[in-house]
Scaffold this motif. Sequence first.
Motif, PDB file in Angstrom:
ATOM      1  N   VAL A 166     -90.809  -1.597   9.683  1.00 36.07           N
ATOM      2  CA  VAL A 166     -91.679  -0.888   8.750  1.00 36.07           C
ATOM      3  C   VAL A 166     -91.070   0.419   8.197  1.00 36.07           C
ATOM      4  O   VAL A 166     -91.013   0.603   6.979  1.00 36.07           O
ATOM      5  CB  VAL A 166     -93.082  -0.695   9.397  1.00 36.07           C
ATOM      6  CG1 VAL A 166     -93.888   0.384   8.712  1.00 36.07           C
ATOM      7  CG2 VAL A 166     -93.813  -2.030   9.388  1.00 36.07           C
ATOM      8  N   ASN A 200     -93.417  -7.737  16.346  1.00 39.52           N
ATOM      9  CA  ASN A 200     -94.793  -7.687  15.850  1.00 39.52           C
ATOM     10  C   ASN A 200     -95.707  -6.830  16.728  1.00 39.52           C
ATOM     11  O   ASN A 200     -96.729  -6.336  16.284  1.00 39.52           O
ATOM     12  CB  ASN A 200     -95.364  -9.104  15.722  1.00 39.52           C
ATOM     13  CG  ASN A 200     -96.572  -9.143  14.810  1.00 39.52           C
ATOM     14  OD1 ASN A 200     -96.453  -8.851  13.626  1.00 39.52           O
ATOM     15  ND2 ASN A 200     -97.742  -9.433  15.355  1.00 39.52           N
ATOM     16  N   LYS A 202     -94.870  -3.984  17.858  1.00 41.01           N
ATOM     17  CA  LYS A 202     -94.701  -2.615  17.382  1.00 41.01           C
ATOM     18  C   LYS A 202     -95.241  -2.473  15.954  1.00 41.01           C
ATOM     19  O   LYS A 202     -95.978  -1.536  15.655  1.00 41.01           O
ATOM     20  CB  LYS A 202     -93.211  -2.260  17.418  1.00 41.01           C
ATOM     21  CG  LYS A 202     -92.935  -0.832  17.097  1.00 41.01           C
ATOM     22  CD  LYS A 202     -91.598  -0.401  17.642  1.00 41.01           C
ATOM     23  CE  LYS A 202     -91.377   1.074  17.418  1.00 41.01           C
ATOM     24  NZ  LYS A 202     -89.976   1.420  17.587  1.00 41.01           N
ATOM     25  N   TYR A 203     -94.834  -3.397  15.101  1.00 41.07           N
ATOM     26  CA  TYR A 203     -95.297  -3.344  13.705  1.00 41.07           C
ATOM     27  C   TYR A 203     -96.090  -4.609  13.415  1.00 41.07           C
ATOM     28  O   TYR A 203     -95.522  -5.632  13.051  1.00 41.07           O
ATOM     29  CB  TYR A 203     -94.110  -3.220  12.745  1.00 41.07           C
ATOM     30  CG  TYR A 203     -93.240  -2.006  13.016  1.00 41.07           C
ATOM     31  CD1 TYR A 203     -93.784  -0.728  12.932  1.00 41.07           C
ATOM     32  CD2 TYR A 203     -91.908  -2.146  13.371  1.00 41.07           C
ATOM     33  CE1 TYR A 203     -93.007   0.389  13.194  1.00 41.07           C
ATOM     34  CE2 TYR A 203     -91.119  -1.032  13.634  1.00 41.07           C
ATOM     35  CZ  TYR A 203     -91.678   0.229  13.547  1.00 41.07           C
ATOM     36  OH  TYR A 203     -90.906   1.336  13.813  1.00 41.07           O
ATOM     37  N   SER A 204     -97.404  -4.499  13.584  1.00 39.88           N
ATOM     38  CA  SER A 204     -98.282  -5.654  13.400  1.00 39.88           C
ATOM     39  C   SER A 204     -98.315  -6.054  11.926  1.00 39.88           C
ATOM     40  O   SER A 204     -97.820  -5.332  11.060  1.00 39.88           O
ATOM     41  CB  SER A 204     -99.681  -5.276  13.854  1.00 39.88           C
ATOM     42  OG  SER A 204    -100.140  -4.239  12.989  1.00 39.88           O
ATOM     43  N   LYS A 207     -99.596  -3.382   9.517  1.00 39.27           N
ATOM     44  CA  LYS A 207     -98.626  -2.313   9.220  1.00 39.27           C
ATOM     45  C   LYS A 207     -97.538  -2.843   8.289  1.00 39.27           C
ATOM     46  O   LYS A 207     -97.085  -2.155   7.369  1.00 39.27           O
ATOM     47  CB  LYS A 207     -97.982  -1.795  10.499  1.00 39.27           C
ATOM     48  CG  LYS A 207     -98.936  -0.991  11.353  1.00 39.27           C
ATOM     49  CD  LYS A 207     -98.219  -0.439  12.579  1.00 39.27           C
ATOM     50  CE  LYS A 207     -99.209   0.215  13.517  1.00 39.27           C
ATOM     51  NZ  LYS A 207     -98.807   0.137  14.922  1.00 39.27           N
ATOM     52  N   LEU A 208     -97.109  -4.087   8.563  1.00 38.89           N
ATOM     53  CA  LEU A 208     -96.045  -4.694   7.760  1.00 38.89           C
ATOM     54  C   LEU A 208     -96.503  -4.892   6.313  1.00 38.89           C
ATOM     55  O   LEU A 208     -95.788  -4.530   5.367  1.00 38.89           O
ATOM     56  CB  LEU A 208     -95.634  -6.036   8.397  1.00 38.89           C
ATOM     57  CG  LEU A 208     -94.549  -6.850   7.703  1.00 38.89           C
ATOM     58  CD1 LEU A 208     -93.255  -6.052   7.564  1.00 38.89           C
ATOM     59  CD2 LEU A 208     -94.250  -8.147   8.478  1.00 38.89           C
TER      60      LEU A 208
END
Length: 319
Positions: A166, A200, A202-204, A207-208
């Motif tokens: 991200v 994923n 960390k950056y679901s 967020k992505l």
Amino acid sequence: MGNIPDGLKRKLSSYFTFSSVKLVRKQGAIDTTLKFLWKLSDGQYVESVLIPASPSFYGEASDRHTLCVSTQVGCAYGCKFCASGLEGFKRNLKPGEVIDQVLAVETLFKKRVSGGKRLITNLVIMGMGEPLANYDNLLDALNILNSKWSANIGARKITISTSGLVPQIIKLSDQPRQYRLAISLHGATDEVRDKIMPINRKYSLSKLTDAVEIYQSKKKGSITFEYILIDGINDGVDQVPHLAMLSDRLRAKVNIIPYNNVEGLRYKRPSATSQESFMKALIDKGVRATLRREKGHDIDAACGQLRLRKEKELDSNGN
Ligand code: SAH
Ligand code: SF4
């Protein structure tokens, strides 16, 4: 160079190298996808794949050739299905090592291209490694390859693929060039993505998708979702409505790629029938989707597989 003395040649060659990659294996598939295994100066291996636009590559002028290049030795992101991450991360490639993959292929095929033209017209940064985790070196390399005085490959003909870093996607949206972005989605819900892609957590997906929206607000051209179909993992039609929603929100094209089986991993490519049902369900939802017949299936073209084999060979020889 015939105009310099031998002594000076020897001295120069002990100080300088012209290429940081050395070809150790070239493997071609029947359908003319070509895969290269390179040895780097510290003995590590990386790969590139040359994909011609038309199958009649040999002997004929075909104008589009895409080279898939690596950006790291190994990968730290550990996606469960991927050969590149199997033995962890070794190191980042330097800008010269990314550029030399392009130059070395150009040199090998120099005689096929006439009139000072270049062979490689398009680049995909989809080889080994997570490109955005090597952001500065990658951008140095791409900015050079994009320059008129260098390979002159248009920024829109360069696609960077990421598993979803991200902060770096946002950073990429702030630099001036129009590089294209491909997101390795491989799951349209957090539940599925969490299972196969540790990033994923960390950056679901929310967020992505926010980061991709920022990217799109600043750049022209559409983005691509890469979605490899893995039997029983992400190929259920229950993923389709979620995938359709994401692609609609982000105006993304979807590339469906049947999984390339990897030795030692339990994941499998789904049957042709389930690939087609998934595709049909997507098209019925109005998604711009293509099913990419994996050209390099028979030469281990999925990222990291050729290197993995070489490492295993070296291990079994006791090296
Ligand atoms: N790290 C980046 C770029 C390199 S991987 C990324 O993940 O996007 C390039 C693409 O190959 C990714 O979409 C990746 O998920 C996919 N890939 C990895 N292993 C594969 C396999 N066995 N079969 C098919 N595609 C694979
Ligand atoms: Fe790394 Fe991409 Fe492979 Fe994931 S799919 S392990 S990010 S190279």
